[in-house]
Design a protein around this motif. Sequence first.
Motif, PDB file in Angstrom:
ATOM      1  N   SER A  80       0.850  -1.191   0.000  1.00  0.00           N
ATOM      2  CA  SER A  80       0.000   0.000   0.000  1.00  0.00           C
ATOM      3  C   SER A  80       0.879   1.231   0.000  1.00  0.00           C
ATOM      4  O   SER A  80       1.954   1.247   0.598  1.00  0.00           O
ATOM      5  CB  SER A  80      -0.924   0.010   1.218  1.00  0.00           C
ATOM      6  OG  SER A  80      -0.175   0.020   2.414  1.00  0.00           O
ATOM      7  N   ASP A  81       0.416   2.260  -0.702  1.00  0.00           N
ATOM      8  CA  ASP A  81       1.198   3.490  -0.761  1.00  0.00           C
ATOM      9  C   ASP A  81       0.871   4.379   0.431  1.00  0.00           C
ATOM     10  O   ASP A  81      -0.109   4.188   1.140  1.00  0.00           O
ATOM     11  CB  ASP A  81       0.918   4.229  -2.067  1.00  0.00           C
ATOM     12  CG  ASP A  81      -0.571   4.508  -2.252  1.00  0.00           C
ATOM     13  OD1 ASP A  81      -1.354   4.101  -1.375  1.00  0.00           O
ATOM     14  OD2 ASP A  81      -0.945   5.112  -3.266  1.00  0.00           O
ATOM     15  N   SER A  82       1.726   5.359   0.603  1.00  0.00           N
ATOM     16  CA  SER A  82       1.552   6.285   1.714  1.00  0.00           C
ATOM     17  C   SER A  82       0.769   7.522   1.328  1.00  0.00           C
ATOM     18  O   SER A  82       0.665   8.458   2.135  1.00  0.00           O
ATOM     19  CB  SER A  82       2.927   6.697   2.252  1.00  0.00           C
ATOM     20  OG  SER A  82       3.701   7.302   1.221  1.00  0.00           O
ATOM     21  N   ASN A  83       0.233   7.563   0.123  1.00  0.00           N
ATOM     22  CA  ASN A  83      -0.523   8.726  -0.313  1.00  0.00           C
ATOM     23  C   ASN A  83      -1.925   8.701   0.280  1.00  0.00           C
ATOM     24  O   ASN A  83      -2.568   7.648   0.357  1.00  0.00           O
ATOM     25  CB  ASN A  83      -0.603   8.770  -1.843  1.00  0.00           C
ATOM     26  CG  ASN A  83       0.759   8.910  -2.488  1.00  0.00           C
ATOM     27  OD1 ASN A  83       1.602   9.662  -1.999  1.00  0.00           O
ATOM     28  ND2 ASN A  83       0.982   8.192  -3.576  1.00  0.00           N
ATOM     29  N   ILE A  84      -2.382   9.828   0.666  1.00  0.00           N
ATOM     30  CA  ILE A  84      -3.724   9.986   1.231  1.00  0.00           C
ATOM     31  C   ILE A  84      -4.597  10.620   0.166  1.00  0.00           C
ATOM     32  O   ILE A  84      -4.308  11.723  -0.319  1.00  0.00           O
ATOM     33  CB  ILE A  84      -3.701  10.844   2.507  1.00  0.00           C
ATOM     34  CG1 ILE A  84      -2.811  10.192   3.560  1.00  0.00           C
ATOM     35  CG2 ILE A  84      -5.112  11.033   3.044  1.00  0.00           C
ATOM     36  CD1 ILE A  84      -2.673  11.000   4.818  1.00  0.00           C
ATOM     37  N   GLY A  85      -5.652   9.929  -0.226  1.00  0.00           N
ATOM     38  CA  GLY A  85      -6.540  10.414  -1.262  1.00  0.00           C
ATOM     39  C   GLY A  85      -7.786  11.068  -0.691  1.00  0.00           C
ATOM     40  O   GLY A  85      -7.778  11.690   0.386  1.00  0.00           O
TER      41      GLY A  85
ATOM     42  N   LEU B  19      -6.773  15.639  -3.466  1.00  0.00           N
ATOM     43  CA  LEU B  19      -6.578  15.644  -4.915  1.00  0.00           C
ATOM     44  C   LEU B  19      -5.136  15.320  -5.261  1.00  0.00           C
ATOM     45  O   LEU B  19      -4.859  14.584  -6.222  1.00  0.00           O
ATOM     46  CB  LEU B  19      -6.981  17.011  -5.474  1.00  0.00           C
ATOM     47  CG  LEU B  19      -6.896  17.177  -6.992  1.00  0.00           C
ATOM     48  CD1 LEU B  19      -7.766  16.143  -7.703  1.00  0.00           C
ATOM     49  CD2 LEU B  19      -7.303  18.590  -7.394  1.00  0.00           C
ATOM     50  N   GLU B  20      -4.183  15.844  -4.492  1.00  0.00           N
ATOM     51  CA  GLU B  20      -2.779  15.515  -4.732  1.00  0.00           C
ATOM     52  C   GLU B  20      -2.511  14.026  -4.525  1.00  0.00           C
ATOM     53  O   GLU B  20      -1.776  13.403  -5.311  1.00  0.00           O
ATOM     54  CB  GLU B  20      -1.904  16.340  -3.786  1.00  0.00           C
ATOM     55  CG  GLU B  20      -1.887  17.825  -4.088  1.00  0.00           C
ATOM     56  CD  GLU B  20      -1.111  18.612  -3.045  1.00  0.00           C
ATOM     57  OE1 GLU B  20      -0.893  19.819  -3.249  1.00  0.00           O
ATOM     58  OE2 GLU B  20      -0.731  18.006  -2.017  1.00  0.00           O
ATOM     59  N   GLY B  21      -3.097  13.438  -3.498  1.00  0.00           N
ATOM     60  CA  GLY B  21      -2.903  12.011  -3.270  1.00  0.00           C
ATOM     61  C   GLY B  21      -3.503  11.154  -4.368  1.00  0.00           C
ATOM     62  O   GLY B  21      -2.897  10.148  -4.792  1.00  0.00           O
TER      63      GLY B  21
ATOM     64  N   ALA C 265      -1.243  11.378  -7.368  1.00  0.00           N
ATOM     65  CA  ALA C 265      -0.013  10.617  -7.139  1.00  0.00           C
ATOM     66  C   ALA C 265      -0.253   9.124  -7.301  1.00  0.00           C
ATOM     67  O   ALA C 265       0.576   8.403  -7.868  1.00  0.00           O
ATOM     68  CB  ALA C 265       0.534  10.928  -5.749  1.00  0.00           C
ATOM     69  N   ARG C 266      -1.374   8.631  -6.827  1.00  0.00           N
ATOM     70  CA  ARG C 266      -1.699   7.210  -7.004  1.00  0.00           C
ATOM     71  C   ARG C 266      -1.853   6.859  -8.473  1.00  0.00           C
ATOM     72  O   ARG C 266      -1.385   5.814  -8.938  1.00  0.00           O
ATOM     73  CB  ARG C 266      -2.981   6.879  -6.254  1.00  0.00           C
ATOM     74  CG  ARG C 266      -2.845   6.858  -4.727  1.00  0.00           C
ATOM     75  CD  ARG C 266      -4.184   6.611  -4.090  1.00  0.00           C
ATOM     76  NE  ARG C 266      -4.086   6.578  -2.633  1.00  0.00           N
ATOM     77  CZ  ARG C 266      -5.139   6.472  -1.819  1.00  0.00           C
ATOM     78  NH1 ARG C 266      -6.365   6.390  -2.334  1.00  0.00           N
ATOM     79  NH2 ARG C 266      -4.963   6.445  -0.519  1.00  0.00           N
ATOM     80  N   THR C 267      -2.520   7.734  -9.222  1.00  0.00           N
ATOM     81  CA  THR C 267      -2.733   7.455 -10.642  1.00  0.00           C
ATOM     82  C   THR C 267      -1.418   7.443 -11.404  1.00  0.00           C
ATOM     83  O   THR C 267      -1.173   6.569 -12.238  1.00  0.00           O
ATOM     84  CB  THR C 267      -3.682   8.509 -11.238  1.00  0.00           C
ATOM     85  OG1 THR C 267      -4.892   8.541 -10.480  1.00  0.00           O
ATOM     86  CG2 THR C 267      -4.002   8.184 -12.676  1.00  0.00           C
TER      87      THR C 267
ATOM     88  N   LYS D 104       7.864   4.205  -9.971  1.00  0.00           N
ATOM     89  CA  LYS D 104       7.812   3.504  -8.699  1.00  0.00           C
ATOM     90  C   LYS D 104       6.947   4.248  -7.692  1.00  0.00           C
ATOM     91  O   LYS D 104       6.160   3.640  -6.969  1.00  0.00           O
ATOM     92  CB  LYS D 104       9.233   3.343  -8.154  1.00  0.00           C
ATOM     93  CG  LYS D 104       9.303   2.586  -6.842  1.00  0.00           C
ATOM     94  CD  LYS D 104      10.748   2.445  -6.379  1.00  0.00           C
ATOM     95  CE  LYS D 104      10.832   1.680  -5.059  1.00  0.00           C
ATOM     96  NZ  LYS D 104      12.249   1.565  -4.614  1.00  0.00           N
ATOM     97  N   ALA D 105       7.093   5.559  -7.606  1.00  0.00           N
ATOM     98  CA  ALA D 105       6.295   6.385  -6.694  1.00  0.00           C
ATOM     99  C   ALA D 105       6.225   7.788  -7.284  1.00  0.00           C
ATOM    100  O   ALA D 105       7.014   8.155  -8.162  1.00  0.00           O
ATOM    101  CB  ALA D 105       6.895   6.409  -5.289  1.00  0.00           C
TER     102      ALA D 105
END
Length: 591
Positions: free
Chosen positions: A119-124, A149-151, A154-156, A164-165
Amino acid sequence: MAEAVSDNLPAKADGKPPLFGLSFLENLSQMTMLRQVGLMVGLAASVAIGFAVVLWSQQPDYRPLYGSLSGMDSKQIMETLAAADIAYTVEPNSGALLVKADDVARARMKLAAAGVAPSDSNIGFEILDKDQGLGTSQFMEATRYRRGLEGELARTISSLNNVKAARVHLAIPKSSVFVRDERKPSASVLVELFAGRSLEPGQVLAIVNLVATSVPELSKSQITVVDQKGNLLSDMAENSALTQAGKQFDYSRRMESMLTQRVHNILQPVLGNDRYKAEVSADVDFSAVESTSEQFNPDQPALRSEQSTSEQRTASNGPQGVPGALSNQPPAPASAPQTTGGAAATAGAIQPGQPLLDANGQQIMDPATGQPMLAPYPADKRNQSTKNFELDRSISHTKQQQGKINRLSVSVVVDDQVKVNAADGAVTRAPWTADELARFTRLVQDAVGFDASRGDSVSVINMPFSAERGEVIADPAFYTQPWFWDIVKQVLGVLFILVLVFGVLRPVLNNITGGGKKQLALAGGDVELGGMGGLDGELANDRVSLGGPQSILLPSPSEGYDAQLNAIKSLVAEDPGRVAQVVKEWINADE
């Protein structure tokens, strides 16, 4: 001489030889402290190295299960693997999770069944699901929305193959009611690429378009893309000319590959594999041309409109003119002509509206009305006609499509045909005939869409191929297989243990204990002949014992000169100093 020797040699020890352990301890105690410490350290090191080699040879082959545990629940992974009885280890330098090569598939299935996934550390947008206090300001709400919106962006972006990230930073200004204070939003994207990979200009442009269409009023020129090494990637997408050239080059290569595959499909069933080589070169025109033409055909006129005018005016009143004396005068009296010709002329001169007279001067009566016919008044007639014609005209607007093929060049080289004699199985090679090459040429022309008007060329040539077709990919060697190295580890471990035991430990122990079949007996300083001893270790009568720190048994005089000579040579080789001392004592005794 024997007495002299006996005076300088130590006394012979009586009784049985000491046991192995007592001899080892006795000889060890006679060494210096430095030699004792070095001997014990060497023995301990040898034993430790032996155990290490054994453990290394028995260690299984570990393979990475996950490249890194970042973003994963380490506790859940360890509990799942422990419950499945799967041994694992973590690489301290890279943080990779390693398991046995035989357990990789089973470990992945167990972790997938347990729901363990990176799991990524981005918060959506899930940040918006959290309860907000009643005192939350509008600034905090806008900040949470921008962070979500930034998270999501970043996930997309991280879902791309080479990425990679990713991290996305949005600068969205507050909207203003004044036009002069209006500011446009901007964005910056940081991508972390996998080792050895890079982004193509088309992929960078895709990231720019993705971010631009996700934020309202965000233009593509306000987006910056940077990789983890600090390289600016967004300027690659700005050079549209190079990007367009790359697309055109790729299109040309794809078209050539497609045409080459057509030639391959048509010749492979006929010639077989590796019996021909074909290459296609396409000259593709990518220029955009628009043309408009207007043409007239004078041979086919067409009547578009026609207008005709016809006027006729007849005067029904008498003489008209400018009022005056001349206009109001009555007509002059008629006079009869003197001759016929004159009468005709006079009749022709009858004024309009007057009765017509015949040649005899009589009035001419109208049979229809019974009234005398009057001379006609003067009439005015005018006819006018207007015709409009249209010529045949054609207007054409042509826009040539990009990617038009200007010229095709196809080259095919065919190997000689192979013929096998059915009788003896002999293989012969013969060139193709001209008719067969002509048929191959027609097949290739139809396959690629040959057009002579645009200058296409197709060449099919027969030439014998070289016997060396290139490097043949052999099967992987046995020493590259994983099982081979497992066996090598086991064999190396066994060999190292044997060398350690028989090459290091055994000589050291033999040197300490003083063991051996030939012993130097501790005598009273003499060389004597004794009887053959029994099981108690006594010397026999026909044996010779040479005393010293170590007892060495010499052969009896009855065994022969060669045996005695070989025994003396062995004695000299093993301890030359002692033999020299004995000879020296003999010389001194003779003097």
